[in-house]
Write a protein that holds these residues in place. Structure first.
Motif, short mmCIF file in Angstrom:
data_model
loop_
_atom_site.label_atom_id
_atom_site.label_comp_id
_atom_site.label_asym_id
_atom_site.label_seq_id
_atom_site.Cartn_x
_atom_site.Cartn_y
_atom_site.Cartn_z
N PHE A 279 30.47 42.26 38.89
CA PHE A 279 30.96 42.43 37.52
C PHE A 279 31.20 41.07 36.87
N SER A 280 31.85 40.16 37.56
CA SER A 280 32.10 38.84 36.98
C SER A 280 30.79 38.09 36.74
N GLY A 281 29.83 38.27 37.65
CA GLY A 281 28.52 37.65 37.45
C GLY A 281 27.84 38.14 36.19
N LEU A 282 27.99 39.44 35.92
CA LEU A 282 27.40 39.99 34.70
C LEU A 282 28.03 39.36 33.46
N THR A 283 29.34 39.13 33.49
CA THR A 283 29.99 38.52 32.33
C THR A 283 29.50 37.10 32.09
N VAL A 284 29.29 36.34 33.17
CA VAL A 284 28.76 34.97 33.03
C VAL A 284 27.33 35.02 32.51
N ALA A 285 26.53 35.92 33.08
CA ALA A 285 25.12 36.02 32.67
C ALA A 285 25.00 36.42 31.21
N VAL A 286 25.85 37.33 30.75
CA VAL A 286 25.81 37.76 29.35
C VAL A 286 26.15 36.59 28.43
N ALA A 603 31.70 27.60 29.62
CA ALA A 603 33.14 27.70 29.85
C ALA A 603 33.64 29.12 29.58
N PHE A 604 33.10 29.77 28.56
CA PHE A 604 33.50 31.15 28.27
C PHE A 604 33.12 32.06 29.43
N GLY A 605 31.90 31.89 29.94
CA GLY A 605 31.47 32.73 31.07
C GLY A 605 32.34 32.54 32.29
N LEU A 606 32.68 31.28 32.61
CA LEU A 606 33.53 31.03 33.77
C LEU A 606 34.95 31.53 33.54
N SER A 607 35.43 31.45 32.29
CA SER A 607 36.75 31.99 31.99
C SER A 607 36.78 33.50 32.23
N MET A 608 35.71 34.17 31.81
CA MET A 608 35.64 35.61 32.06
C MET A 608 35.50 35.90 33.55
N ASP A 609 34.90 34.98 34.28
CA ASP A 609 34.80 35.10 35.73
C ASP A 609 36.21 35.21 36.33
N TYR A 610 37.08 34.29 35.94
CA TYR A 610 38.46 34.31 36.45
C TYR A 610 39.25 35.48 35.88
N GLU A 611 38.96 35.88 34.66
CA GLU A 611 39.60 37.05 34.08
C GLU A 611 39.36 38.28 34.95
#
Length: 740
Positions: A279-286, A603-611
């Motif tokens: 799931f976190s990978g999908l947020t970074v990819a998006v 940075a947004f993708g990695l932030s969502m990763d931690y989210e």
């Protein structure tokens, strides 16, 4: 699905590892071919007016100068016999070289624009038959050692910029990884308390790096890919590998400590941590996929590289890493440091206390953090934007040396000219009238055309070279400005020329450095609303599917934008205003528009990763029946150490690029590292628990229709109960508690 993946990894571990090793070897062999296929350009919109002008110049007028050979007299001037005689001979040799399509020198033309204002330097302007970096490097090396004692020979120009930037990127990459990897390994050992566990993230990082190199090689064979995507590939590969491996290994050790068998621990790890990783990978990819919206292939390259990194890191972490864990079993704790009596606790007392304090006083804790972030974001109001030139390189690079000399001592340097193209049949009289009008515009030094040169509206005569500026169906007119090529004044002049009537009914097209900058800003700026909308919408959908809440995605978006705004504000102070320029060794310049967009998306993708990391554990506690406040405290206490440790490790990797010699790569590395640290501490540690506490019951609210939709298609972190725990088949010698 994740249960099946976990069972497959646990029961087919040996086969997976063999296939993975063969794939790694093949990827390494293919990946090294990528370097010869990547390009140093991509900062312009191919559909912009300035790009169309450049295409006409390349097609009909033989292109612009590729290499500038600068002769610098060691004594006297370039007109003195000890310098002029051998320099003229060298210029003739270069002009007769089969690799050169055209060469114009000061000694052959005596053109004032080719001589410096103090007479100590003069130029040979060269167009190459083959403009590739390899051909350019071979050509310059051929003549580098031919300079006599009377003068020094230095090469610059666009083609040499490609050579020097490629060389610098290679050096920077080796230096950055040479600094980052040992530090990361040491920190991993300290975090895990075990050498074997610490090596696993680096192994997954290697798989991801070489796999992405191979993917880039294939992509570069089909389309243009920027050489700078290599930096993203290595930094993001190691970063995501560390993130995902920390989560997987920590959960695996936690499950072992709970008494599960090795096989069941692997399955349960994939069910929970594996689900979070996907799931976190999908947020970074998006977040990275939206870069394909931009026509600049510099940005599109990072989308290609970034998506490849995410997919390979994701698959490696949920398939290869579980197979490694199955093969290692309890030996994952082997190589324990002698001063570690036990592995670190699964629950972080520090983050538990932080979560408890913030949850008890959410407003009191959140307001100072918000104030600091807003203060950090204020410099954004004075931000200026530009495009890269030779000043992104160290002052010692020969391309930079030539560029600085041209800017400082060649006031009539035509390389900063605004190029005007009229695609029509134009009589010499009308060309002269139009060129004269342009020369009378403010801040114009002179205008060159097929009708001759003009200054302040008056003709200054013609030369044999003027005829080459015109064709029967197209005219090229060069407007040399008094301002620096990318200055505000030069951009204002481009706007004026674009609104000035042409010599015929056909509207002239305007190009050159200032026009390229304007068109690049317009190309990116016009797509920003759509980009922001796509990121917000996709993030909202993914987080809704994960949580079933409509307020959690909004909270996450607001907090992430706040943290990223503060990061960009600090970048304005450092790289535009030059606060640390002496320490970091760069020249302050307007922020590169493309790199700033890239920094935001990464940075947004990695932030969502931690989210997702934090929110997944909070939701797991919530679904198990914990109270709202208890779920937040429990979730942060279990993930705080993982997030903070992962943030430090990945920030070290990005901060290492600050040691490089390309200023916009320095900005990307330092900016991304800073954004990660802000997110992992101030955002995740303070604002998330404060926001959850203030939202209260509404944190998990959704309208009834959306709730029913989530029940049907939503994703849940809480996997079905795993197989009953079994007594460990290999009892640990000491208590085994996971790092989290």
């Amino acid at each position: 699905m994740f249960t099946a993946i976990g069972r497959f990894a646990a029961t087919r571990a040996r086969g997976i590892l063999i296939v993975g090793l063969l794939a790694l070897i093949a990827a390494a062999a293919v990946g090294f071919t990528a370097f010869g296929k990547l390009k140093p350009d991509g900062f312009t919109d191919p559909n912009a007016e300035s790009s169309k002008v450049q295409a006409v110049i390349d097609d009909r007028f033989g292109g612009d100068v590729d290499v500038v050979a600068m002769v610098s007299a060691n004594a006297g001037t370039v007109d003195d016999a000890p310098v002029s005689a051998p320099a003229a001979t060298l210029a003739s040799q270069i002009a007769d070289d089969p690799a050169v399509s055209e060469a114009i020198s000061y000694w052959g033309t005596r053109a004032p624009s080719l001589r410096s204002d103090d007479g100590k330097q003069a130029l040979i302007a060269i167009k190459l038959a083959d403009r590739s970096a390899a051909a350019t490097e071979a050509f310059t090396k051929k003549y580098a050692d031919r300079a006599p004692a009377a003068f020094d020979l230095t090469f610059g120009g666009p083609a040499m910029m490609a050579v020097d930037s490629g060389t610098q990127v290679g050096k920077d990459l080796a230096l950055a990884e040479g600094i980052a990897v040992p530090i990361i390994l040491i920190l991993l050992v300290l975090a895990f308390g075990s050498l074997v566990a610490a090596i696993l993230p680096l192994l997954i990082g290697a798989v991801t790096v070489f796999g992405t190199f191979a993917a880039l090689s294939g992509i570069a064979s089909a389309t243009d890919v920027s050489i700078y995507s290599i930096n993203l590939t290595t930094a993001l590969s190691l970063g995501l590998a560390v993130d995902y491996a920390l989560l997987m290994v920590s959960r695996f050790r936690e499950e072992l400590n709970a008494g599960r068998s090795i096989e069941n621990a692997v399955i349960r790890t994939v069910q929970t941590a594996g689900r979070t990783i996907v799931f976190s990978g999908l947020t970074v990819a998006v977040a990275l996929a939206v870069l394909t919206v931009f026509p600049l292939y510099f940005l599109r390259s990072f989308a290609y590289a970034g998506i490849a990194v995410v997919l390979i890191a994701m698959v490696s972490s949920i398939v290869v890493l579980p197979a490694l864990l199955k093969a290692l079993g309890y030996r994952v704790n082997a190589g324990r440091l002698p001063w570690f009596k036990k592995t670190p606790s699964a629950v972080s007392p520090f983050w538990r206390r932080v979560a408890a304090v913030v949850s008890a006083r959410p407003v009191l804790c959140a307001l100072p953090v918000i104030a600091v972030l807003v203060l950090g974001a204020l410099p954004m109001l004075q931000s200026a934007f530009g495009t890269p030139d030779d000043r992104v390189l160290p002052t010692s690079a020969q391309t930079r040396v030539v560029g600085d000399t041209l800017r400082g001592h060649f006031p009539d340097d035509s390389s900063r000219a605004i190029q005007v193209v009229v695609s029509d049949q134009v009589s010499p009289t009308r060309v002269a009238e139009y060129a004269g009008r342009l020369s009378a515009l403010p801040d114009v030094a002179r205008v060159e055309s097929s009708a001759g040169a003009f200054v302040n509206g008056a003709s200054r005569g013609t030369s044999p070279a003027d005829a080459a500026m015109g064709k029967p169906d197209v005219q090229r007119i060069s407007v040399i400005t008094k301002d620096e090529s990318r200055s505000t004044g030069a951009q204002d002049l481009v706007r004026t020329i674009r609104t000035t009537a042409g010599p015929t009914g056909v509207e002239p097209q305007v190009g050159g450095p200032a026009a390229v900058l304007m068109d690049s800003k317009e190309s990116i700026g016009s797509r920003l609303p759509m980009t922001a909308g796509l990121i917000a919408l996709s993030t909202f959908i993914l987080l809704f599917l994960f949580t079933g809440s409509v307020l959690q995605p909004i909270r996450a978006l607001v907090f992430n934008v706040l943290g990223l705004s503060a990061t960009i504000g600090v970048m304005v102070l450092i790289f535009q205003e030059g606060w640390l320029s002496d320490f970091l060794g760069f020249t302050p310049m307007p922020l590169d528009t493309s790199m700033l967009m890239l920094l935001f998306c990464i940075a947004f993708g990695l932030s969502m990763d931690y989210e997702v990391f934090v929110l997944s554990r909070i939701k797991e506690g919530h679904d198990l029946g914990l109270g709202r406040r208890a779920a937040v405290v429990d979730g942060l206490s279990h993930t705080g150490r993982i997030v903070s440790t992962a943030a430090v490790l990945i920030a070290v990797n990005f901060f290492a690029f600050g040691t490089g010699g390309v200023s916009f790569i320095q900005m990307f590395g330092i900016g991304t590292g800073l954004a990660i640290m802000i997110d992992a501490t101030l955002i995740r540690g303070v604002l998330v628990p404060a926001g959850m506490r203030l939202l209260g019951k509404a944190a998990w609210w959704a309208p009834r229709p959306l709730r029913r939709l989530h029940d049907k298609i939503g994703l849940s972190e809480s996997a079905p109960p795993a197989e009953p725990a079994e007594p460990p088949v290999e009892p640990p010698a000491r208590p085994r508690v996971t790092v989290n």
